[in-house]
Design a protein around this motif. Structure first.
Motif, PDB file in Angstrom:
ATOM      1  N   GLY A 202       0.814  -1.202   0.000  1.00  0.00           N
ATOM      2  CA  GLY A 202       0.000   0.000   0.000  1.00  0.00           C
ATOM      3  C   GLY A 202       0.849   1.254   0.000  1.00  0.00           C
ATOM      4  O   GLY A 202       2.076   1.211  -0.165  1.00  0.00           O
TER       5      GLY A 202
ATOM      6  N   ARG B 122     -18.689  -4.207  -1.467  1.00  0.00           N
ATOM      7  CA  ARG B 122     -17.398  -4.033  -0.802  1.00  0.00           C
ATOM      8  C   ARG B 122     -16.932  -5.396  -0.313  1.00  0.00           C
ATOM      9  O   ARG B 122     -17.742  -6.307  -0.132  1.00  0.00           O
ATOM     10  CB  ARG B 122     -17.533  -3.066   0.377  1.00  0.00           C
ATOM     11  CG  ARG B 122     -18.393  -3.595   1.503  1.00  0.00           C
ATOM     12  CD  ARG B 122     -18.718  -2.548   2.552  1.00  0.00           C
ATOM     13  NE  ARG B 122     -19.312  -3.149   3.741  1.00  0.00           N
ATOM     14  CZ  ARG B 122     -20.562  -3.539   3.842  1.00  0.00           C
ATOM     15  NH1 ARG B 122     -21.385  -3.399   2.819  1.00  0.00           N
ATOM     16  NH2 ARG B 122     -21.030  -4.079   4.958  1.00  0.00           N
TER      17      ARG B 122
ATOM     18  N   VAL C 115      -8.631  -4.484  -9.822  1.00  0.00           N
ATOM     19  CA  VAL C 115      -8.846  -3.040  -9.744  1.00  0.00           C
ATOM     20  C   VAL C 115      -8.636  -2.429 -11.122  1.00  0.00           C
ATOM     21  O   VAL C 115      -7.878  -2.949 -11.952  1.00  0.00           O
ATOM     22  CB  VAL C 115      -7.909  -2.378  -8.704  1.00  0.00           C
ATOM     23  CG1 VAL C 115      -8.226  -2.878  -7.305  1.00  0.00           C
ATOM     24  CG2 VAL C 115      -6.457  -2.597  -9.047  1.00  0.00           C
TER      25      VAL C 115
ATOM     26  N   PRO D  98      -4.081   5.876  -8.175  1.00  0.00           N
ATOM     27  CA  PRO D  98      -5.422   6.461  -8.249  1.00  0.00           C
ATOM     28  C   PRO D  98      -5.745   7.198  -9.537  1.00  0.00           C
ATOM     29  O   PRO D  98      -6.916   7.341  -9.896  1.00  0.00           O
ATOM     30  CB  PRO D  98      -5.452   7.418  -7.059  1.00  0.00           C
ATOM     31  CG  PRO D  98      -4.030   7.749  -6.784  1.00  0.00           C
ATOM     32  CD  PRO D  98      -3.264   6.513  -7.118  1.00  0.00           C
TER      33      PRO D  98
ATOM     34  N   HIS E  19     -17.401   7.826   0.850  1.00  0.00           N
ATOM     35  CA  HIS E  19     -16.335   6.842   0.964  1.00  0.00           C
ATOM     36  C   HIS E  19     -15.030   7.534   1.319  1.00  0.00           C
ATOM     37  O   HIS E  19     -14.242   7.042   2.121  1.00  0.00           O
ATOM     38  CB  HIS E  19     -16.197   6.083  -0.368  1.00  0.00           C
ATOM     39  CG  HIS E  19     -15.036   5.157  -0.429  1.00  0.00           C
ATOM     40  ND1 HIS E  19     -13.788   5.562  -0.863  1.00  0.00           N
ATOM     41  CD2 HIS E  19     -14.911   3.835  -0.122  1.00  0.00           C
ATOM     42  CE1 HIS E  19     -12.951   4.541  -0.807  1.00  0.00           C
ATOM     43  NE2 HIS E  19     -13.604   3.480  -0.374  1.00  0.00           N
TER      44      HIS E  19
ATOM     45  N   ASP F  67     -12.330   8.189  -0.499  1.00  0.00           N
ATOM     46  CA  ASP F  67     -11.133   7.896  -1.297  1.00  0.00           C
ATOM     47  C   ASP F  67     -11.554   7.146  -2.566  1.00  0.00           C
ATOM     48  O   ASP F  67     -10.961   6.133  -2.934  1.00  0.00           O
ATOM     49  CB  ASP F  67     -10.143   7.066  -0.483  1.00  0.00           C
ATOM     50  CG  ASP F  67      -8.706   7.207  -0.998  1.00  0.00           C
ATOM     51  OD1 ASP F  67      -8.431   8.155  -1.753  1.00  0.00           O
ATOM     52  OD2 ASP F  67      -7.870   6.365  -0.631  1.00  0.00           O
TER      53      ASP F  67
ATOM     54  N   ASN G 239      -9.246   1.959  -6.232  1.00  0.00           N
ATOM     55  CA  ASN G 239     -10.149   1.407  -5.225  1.00  0.00           C
ATOM     56  C   ASN G 239     -11.457   0.904  -5.828  1.00  0.00           C
ATOM     57  O   ASN G 239     -12.407   0.624  -5.086  1.00  0.00           O
ATOM     58  CB  ASN G 239     -10.461   2.455  -4.150  1.00  0.00           C
ATOM     59  CG  ASN G 239      -9.328   2.615  -3.166  1.00  0.00           C
ATOM     60  OD1 ASN G 239      -8.531   1.703  -2.975  1.00  0.00           O
ATOM     61  ND2 ASN G 239      -9.249   3.772  -2.524  1.00  0.00           N
TER      62      ASN G 239
ATOM     63  N   THR H 243     -13.150  -1.918  -8.741  1.00  0.00           N
ATOM     64  CA  THR H 243     -12.884  -3.089  -9.562  1.00  0.00           C
ATOM     65  C   THR H 243     -13.880  -3.178 -10.705  1.00  0.00           C
ATOM     66  O   THR H 243     -14.961  -2.597 -10.666  1.00  0.00           O
ATOM     67  CB  THR H 243     -12.956  -4.393  -8.743  1.00  0.00           C
ATOM     68  OG1 THR H 243     -14.318  -4.652  -8.370  1.00  0.00           O
ATOM     69  CG2 THR H 243     -12.083  -4.312  -7.505  1.00  0.00           C
TER      70      THR H 243
ATOM     71  N   ILE I 135     -16.064  -1.716  -4.207  1.00  0.00           N
ATOM     72  CA  ILE I 135     -15.408  -0.511  -3.696  1.00  0.00           C
ATOM     73  C   ILE I 135     -14.497  -0.931  -2.545  1.00  0.00           C
ATOM     74  O   ILE I 135     -14.959  -1.459  -1.528  1.00  0.00           O
ATOM     75  CB  ILE I 135     -16.433   0.533  -3.237  1.00  0.00           C
ATOM     76  CG1 ILE I 135     -17.390   0.878  -4.384  1.00  0.00           C
ATOM     77  CG2 ILE I 135     -15.722   1.793  -2.735  1.00  0.00           C
ATOM     78  CD1 ILE I 135     -18.518   1.823  -3.981  1.00  0.00           C
ATOM     79  N   LEU I 136     -13.207  -0.691  -2.705  1.00  0.00           N
ATOM     80  CA  LEU I 136     -12.199  -1.118  -1.737  1.00  0.00           C
ATOM     81  C   LEU I 136     -11.819   0.037  -0.810  1.00  0.00           C
ATOM     82  O   LEU I 136     -12.146   1.191  -1.053  1.00  0.00           O
ATOM     83  CB  LEU I 136     -10.955  -1.615  -2.478  1.00  0.00           C
ATOM     84  CG  LEU I 136     -11.169  -2.680  -3.558  1.00  0.00           C
ATOM     85  CD1 LEU I 136      -9.841  -2.985  -4.247  1.00  0.00           C
ATOM     86  CD2 LEU I 136     -11.785  -3.944  -2.981  1.00  0.00           C
ATOM     87  N   ASP I 137     -11.086  -0.308   0.250  1.00  0.00           N
ATOM     88  CA  ASP I 137     -10.397   0.657   1.130  1.00  0.00           C
ATOM     89  C   ASP I 137     -11.373   1.573   1.861  1.00  0.00           C
ATOM     90  O   ASP I 137     -11.617   2.712   1.444  1.00  0.00           O
ATOM     91  CB  ASP I 137      -9.385   1.481   0.343  1.00  0.00           C
ATOM     92  CG  ASP I 137      -8.485   2.301   1.271  1.00  0.00           C
ATOM     93  OD1 ASP I 137      -8.646   2.198   2.501  1.00  0.00           O
ATOM     94  OD2 ASP I 137      -7.634   3.033   0.752  1.00  0.00           O
ATOM     95  N   TRP I 138     -11.858   1.099   2.995  1.00  0.00           N
ATOM     96  CA  TRP I 138     -12.846   1.838   3.778  1.00  0.00           C
ATOM     97  C   TRP I 138     -12.232   2.471   5.026  1.00  0.00           C
ATOM     98  O   TRP I 138     -12.920   2.708   6.011  1.00  0.00           O
ATOM     99  CB  TRP I 138     -13.992   0.894   4.139  1.00  0.00           C
ATOM    100  CG  TRP I 138     -14.815   0.582   2.930  1.00  0.00           C
ATOM    101  CD1 TRP I 138     -14.591  -0.398   2.010  1.00  0.00           C
ATOM    102  CD2 TRP I 138     -15.959   1.308   2.482  1.00  0.00           C
ATOM    103  NE1 TRP I 138     -15.530  -0.335   1.013  1.00  0.00           N
ATOM    104  CE2 TRP I 138     -16.385   0.702   1.277  1.00  0.00           C
ATOM    105  CE3 TRP I 138     -16.673   2.406   2.965  1.00  0.00           C
ATOM    106  CZ2 TRP I 138     -17.492   1.150   0.560  1.00  0.00           C
ATOM    107  CZ3 TRP I 138     -17.765   2.859   2.267  1.00  0.00           C
ATOM    108  CH2 TRP I 138     -18.169   2.228   1.079  1.00  0.00           C
TER     109      TRP I 138
END
Length: 271
Positions: free
Chosen positions: A24, A74, A102, A108, A169, A171, A176, A178, A184-187
């Motif tokens: 990350g 998610r 992703v 990003p 969210h 971000d 984030n 797919t 939706i990733l990264d919470w």
């Protein structure tokens, strides 16, 4: 980090899969696929100095699991563990594995147009709407930050008072999300933000691909082409121009300033 990821796997009774690891932002997290008695999973490790371990970012995924409606796509959080070692704090999270890749594995900022059908966009719109309806006391964007940063990085006077708040969210960028199946990733950082913030962020991260940026403008015009939407775009531009000063997202500076010029006249109605 690799040693601690291995320790986390033992704690959670999972085994590393054959495929590789995923690092990350600035090496703060290390993740990878694992197998467990209940099927394929994803193991994520977060590291921080012990004095900074815990708090909003660490609790974000757990709070999302408790609070977000199931309609928001998610990865579901199965288990988590926290511990300290050698002056550092660690958080291990075990998720259901997401098979869809992703859209932007390189970061990003979107660099090429993704092949996304109408169904994907409609599901994203429904997810954003469901997120905004969630009640929370978590904060993704603070008024105090806007009061300080917007005058500094926008370069012209603007009323920094947020016209409306809603849950975001926080971000929502292409690394984030797919496809072809939306997740939706990264919470970590979700919470209240200026209304329209998520879409404004995704739009700004799309500026290098005009066709996709235009798609977002068309599909989310009800959010972007409003007083709240104009303000949310100014907030995002502020944040990304500030990130430029740290050497991040440098390729976005020119299109962001062009976007800013387009908003400058309407922003005077906000001011």
């Amino acid at each position: 980090m690799r040693d601690m990821l291995s320790a986390a796997a033992t704690m959670l009774n999972v085994a590393a899969a054959d495929s590789g690891e995923t690092w990350g932002w600035q090496g703060r997290t290390l993740s990878g696929p694992v197998t467990s008695a209940t099927g394929n999973a994803w193991l994520r490790l977060v590291e921080a100095p012990e004095s900074k371990a815990g708090g909003k970012l660490w609790e974000g995924p757990l709070e999302a699991e408790r609070t977000m409606p199931s309609a928001v796509p998610r990865p579901r959080l199965r288990e988590r563990r926290t511990w300290t070692d050698g002056g550092y704090g660690y958080l291990a999270e075990l998720y259901d594995r997401v098979d869809a890749p992703v859209i932007a594995p390189y970061g990003p900022v979107l660099r090429e147009a993704p092949d996304l059908g109408s169904g994907w966009w409609e599901e994203l719109g429904a997810a954003v709407g469901s997120i905004t309806a969630v009640s929370t006391d978590r904060v993704a964007v603070r008024q105090q930050y806007l009061d300080r940063a917007m005058p500094q990085f926008l370069g012209f006077p603007v009323d920094t008072r947020v016209p409306a708040w809603s849950t975001a969210h926080g971000d929502l960028h292409w690394a984030n999300l797919t496809a072809p199946k939306l997740t939706i990733l990264d919470w970590e950082g979700w919470g209240i933000a200026p209304a329209g913030y998520d879409v404004a962020l995704l739009y700004s991260y799309s500026l290098l691909v005009p066709a996709t940026a235009a798609e977002i403008r068309q599909r989310f015009s009800h959010l972007l082409d409003s007083r709240c939407g104009h303000f949310a775009q100014l907030v995002v531009i502020t944040e990304l121009l500030q990130s430029n000063t740290r050497g991040d997202n440098l390729e976005l500076e020119a299109p962001l300033r062009k976007q800013l010029e387009g908003l400058r006249s309407v922003s005077r109605a906000v001011a």
